[in-house]
Design a protein around this motif. Structure first.
Motif: not given
Length: 58
Positions: A39-44, A46-47, A50
């Motif tokens: 979860k945190w890897t995909l959020l990072a 994505g950021g 972006t």
């Protein structure tokens, strides 16, 4: 840039190892660690992507 890409790759590899440990041992703690890491890897990631897209647009 390259460092961040390697960091994301290593985190994904760590999540895969956690899931492999879960399959091997059946201990649900490893599945939880794998999901949290993923979860945190995909959020990072994505950021990061972006920011790359915003640099290209601007």
């Amino acid at each position: 840039m390259l460092l961040f890409r390697w960091l994301i790759l290593l985190c994904l590899l760590g999540a895969a190892v956690c899931f492999a440990f879960y399959v091997g041992t059946g201990n649900p703690r490893f599945k939880h660690y794998g999901w949290v890491t993923l979860k945190w890897t995909l959020l990072a990631a994505g950021g990061f992507f972006t920011v790359l897209i915003m640099e290209r647009v601007a």
